[in-house]
Every structure is written in structure tokens, then in C-alpha cells.
Design an enzyme around this catalytic site. Sequence first.
Site, PDB file in Angstrom:
ATOM      1  N   ASP A 196       0.807  -1.278  -0.075  1.00 37.11           N
ATOM      2  CA  ASP A 196      -0.127  -0.083   0.108  1.00 37.11           C
ATOM      3  C   ASP A 196       0.927   1.304  -0.096  1.00 37.11           C
ATOM      4  O   ASP A 196       1.653   1.299   0.869  1.00 37.11           O
ATOM      5  CB  ASP A 196      -0.756   0.001   1.122  1.00 37.11           C
ATOM      6  N   HIS A 368      -3.934   4.679   6.784  1.00 34.92           N
ATOM      7  CA  HIS A 368      -2.867   4.028   6.003  1.00 34.92           C
ATOM      8  C   HIS A 368      -1.474   4.480   6.495  1.00 34.92           C
ATOM      9  O   HIS A 368      -1.525   5.731   7.223  1.00 34.92           O
ATOM     10  CB  HIS A 368      -2.736   4.520   4.522  1.00 34.92           C
TER      11      HIS A 368
END
Length: 556
Positions: A196, A368
Site C-alpha cells: 500500500d 494508511h
Amino acid sequence: MNTKKNENIRIIALGGVGEIGKNMYVTEVDGDIFVVDAGLMFPEDEMLGIDIVIPDFSYLTSNSERVKAILLTHGHEDHIGALTYVLRKINVPVYGTKLTIALAKEKMKEQEFSGSVDFREINADSVLNFDTVSVSFFKTNHSIPDSVGISINTSEGAIIHTGDFKFDQAASPLYKPEIGKMAAIGEKGVLCLLSDSTEAERPGYTPSESTVVTELSNVFYNAPGRIIAACFASDLNRIQHLFDSAAANGRKVAVVGKSLKRVFDIALQLGYLQVIDDLIISVNNLKNFEDNQVVILTTGSQGEPIEALQKMAKQAHPQVNIQEGDTVLFAASPLRGSEVFIYKTMDMLYRAGANVVSSKKSVQVSSHGSQEELKFMINLMNPKFFIPVHGEYKMLKAHKKLAQSCGIAEENIFIPDRGDVIEISGGILKSTEKVPAGNTLIDGIGVGDVGNIVLRDRRLLSQDGVLIVVVTLNKADRKIAAGPELISRGFVYVRESEKLMLDSSTLVREIVEKNAHKESFDWNSLKQDIRDSLNQYLFEKTKRRPMIMPIIMEVK
């Protein structure tokens, strides 16, 4: 675990690279295809009238007999939102955790999917055995519970898909990542890590959710009137914090918005939200409580909260409108590109009498990992090859630099484009070919029937409008029987442009009469002549280029 010697390994990103959303990654091992995630993306500004965007998965449909499984990392729409459309074309088992599958089923119901799907529930300890590989899982920390990373185990080492993740040191048990398991996978040998990249440009660590809890409690304690909290429907971690703060400050919570109510009901039923008795009230019962005793939790269409707040500020929401003394809490991290929309909404809320609390206070943190967490993941996995995914190109580039700083050689890192086929063979990673991979636009019930030409026409219509020219011809003597009639929509206000319309009508009449007397009379060339001449004339007079649509009718 897999014991068969694997010879041919290919990785393809059909979405999720060079963009935010639309995540779909293909791992091919000796011909068997494993799909990780099937997400959607919300349309960009220039995609006029489009509802959602999904990946072009024609590569999967043309190789459907080789697709063995769809593996889901978690239940956010950018990872499960395109599942309905894929499963209309391909009949394949779908593997996911309990909450992910429950949300996927609900999404399919919402998208009116009528077929049957072979959903198979897994947990972080599950191992799936296929002919060519085995697949195992590990828990990750994200804003929604039941998030997992996926390990596709080949004889050459594991191919890891992290899904969305961060490392919150103060995460509650429901959100704790399995760091020990990740380290063990790395010790065993990781061939390739797909990680990611969303916050790859942000230095340091993503702040802990615990900072949000403290700040929310302060806001809830000090707010004089109602609190209206806007969040994403699937951000269950934030929703839990809001419920906890409401309970601690003696406030009741009313849940507003279909998508939020749907996700909330599923999470509550499966035990992924802890809510004390009597905390939730119906929005219709708000009038039975003092303003300083209530919290209104809201989201909008597609789970996006800003639109709902605008309606409330304009006093146009069917259930709740902003009143003097309200505190509006932006408990959702803004979507990239929506900043102007958010500031405009804040201004409207202030005008309506509300106090606005946003990201300047720590009521929202990213879901994130930032640079240090991304490096930690790379070091845990210690991969031979590295492919940054899930992000715009600049994020992928930043993630590449981080991987290099962790000791991965530049030739072992590949920044993919959509459709790039990345082959791993003989200890070398290389891009060999491309497969179709673009955007499939969903407009109403139409799937892929709106393309670049339709979007171009919509853009033209939105810029300069349309001018419709209607002429009726007598078939026998090729003379004008009626018209020309000019109809303007979005071009000029006819009553204030009478001379322009009259002169345009005269020009059309001249063109029709000139063409009608030609021996080789052709409808198409007549229409084109009208378009070209009018286009030139109107641009000279107005500096605008409306779309010109000639309609020629014939009577006997």
C-alpha cells in the site's frame, strides 16, 4: 503449504496503480489466476454524469476458465465495489473474512445482483490449498476490522499483497496487526511484496487512533448544542470512537443515512461494534432530548459525508438541518481532490450558524501507514522483489525510494502501469507485455456503454450548450416546407439574442436551398454543411462553439 515446483509467475495490476481506488491485482502461477480485490473508484470531475468507475477486467473474462479464486483483503468499496460486475461474467469462489463477506453481500444486494455466489469465509489462520499454490493470511491494522494481508505461497517464495494497512501501537484487540506472523513470513522467504503506497509521501508515523479518542472527548464535552459528526460509512474504527465519546459524555446517537445505517447494522449484528444499551435513538426522537444530549452521525450517498452536510446547511435535508449552535465534526479524512468542495461546505455550515471542527484538530487520522510504517513492512517481509501499488504515480515513486533506502536494489523494484504483465523467472523481474486495463464507466444500469466519445459530447454540452436546427423539406420539389427552426439549450438566451438567431436561421435557409438544387443531393453532406457553416458563423459572433444538431425531415 505448496510443494509443487512453480515455473511461470506473472503479476498484473488491472487497477489501483496510478490512481486512488479501483484496486484489482492478478497473480498468475503456472497458468492459474488468483485475483486480489475487485474495487471501484468514484468518478473524477471530468467524468460527467458517471456514477462509478470499475476496472476493465476483460483479461479475466477471456481467461475465465483459469481463474481459481477472488481473494478479498477487506470490506471497503475501493476493494469490493466491482465484485458484482465481475461475478456477472465469471463464476468463481470468493474468499474473505466474516465482515468483508457480509459487506460484499450487502453491496451486491444494493447493486441488484440476482445470481448466486460461492462465498467462502476465511480467517487469519486459514490456509487454502490449490493445485499450484497455497494461500494464507495475516491480520492487518486498518480503519475497518477483519482486514487481512494475503500470502500466495509458491515454491519460489511468497507473493504478498498487504492490502491497506498501518501500524498503530495502541490499536484495540479487534484491530491489532499480526506483526509476529508477518516477521515469520519474511523469515521463510518473500519473493515479491505488493504494498500500500497511499501515504508514501508522508514522513514519520501515522498518528495513533488514541489521539482521536482524546480529542473527540474534548469536543463532545465542550460542545454547547447538538453535535453532527460526518464520517465514512465503512470507517468502523472512527464510528466506534464516536459512540464511546457519546456514551462518556451522556449523549444519545441518531444514525442518519442509508449506507451508514446498513453498515452499522451489519457491524453491530456481527459484534464488530460495541454499543451500550439505549445509546442509539431514532432520528424522529431527537425532539424529545435537549440539544446538548444528542449526537447525529451522518454520511451521504455512496458513504460520502460531505454531500449530506451541504444539504443540511441549505436546510434541504429530509431529516436533519443545521441550526444555530450546532457543532459539526468532520470525522472523515478528506478524499483527494475534494478539498475545494470541503472548504465550500465548511463556509456554508458557518453561514448556517454551526461551529465546524475539522482536521486542524486531531479528530481524524489517516488509515494508511506513513513512511516509517511502510519501511517497517518492507523490513518485516524482506522481499526479493518489490512492487508499490495502491496509489497515484507520485506515491508509487515515493514508495520505491523508501524500498531502496531499505536495501532493495533498484533493478528489483518495478513501478507498474495498469495492464503491465510483470514476469518473475530465473531470479529476474521484468515487464513483458500489456493486457487491456482501463476504466469501465458505470452510468445508471449501463456498464461500459459510456466511453470517451460520449464523455467528450457531455463536456461540449456542459461548456457551450446545444443548438438544434429543424428543417422540413418537401420531397417532390425539394423546397423548404417549414422552418428553419432553431432551438437553443445552454447556448444563448433566445429572447436577448433575436438578431443572432434570425441571422443563423437565414444562413441555414441559404445552405438548404443551395444543397437542394444540386443534382447529387445528399442528406449527410447537407447536415455537415449546416454544422460547418453555423459553427464558423456562431464562433465569429459569440466566441462559443455549441454542439449543432441538424434535424432534416421530409414530407410528401
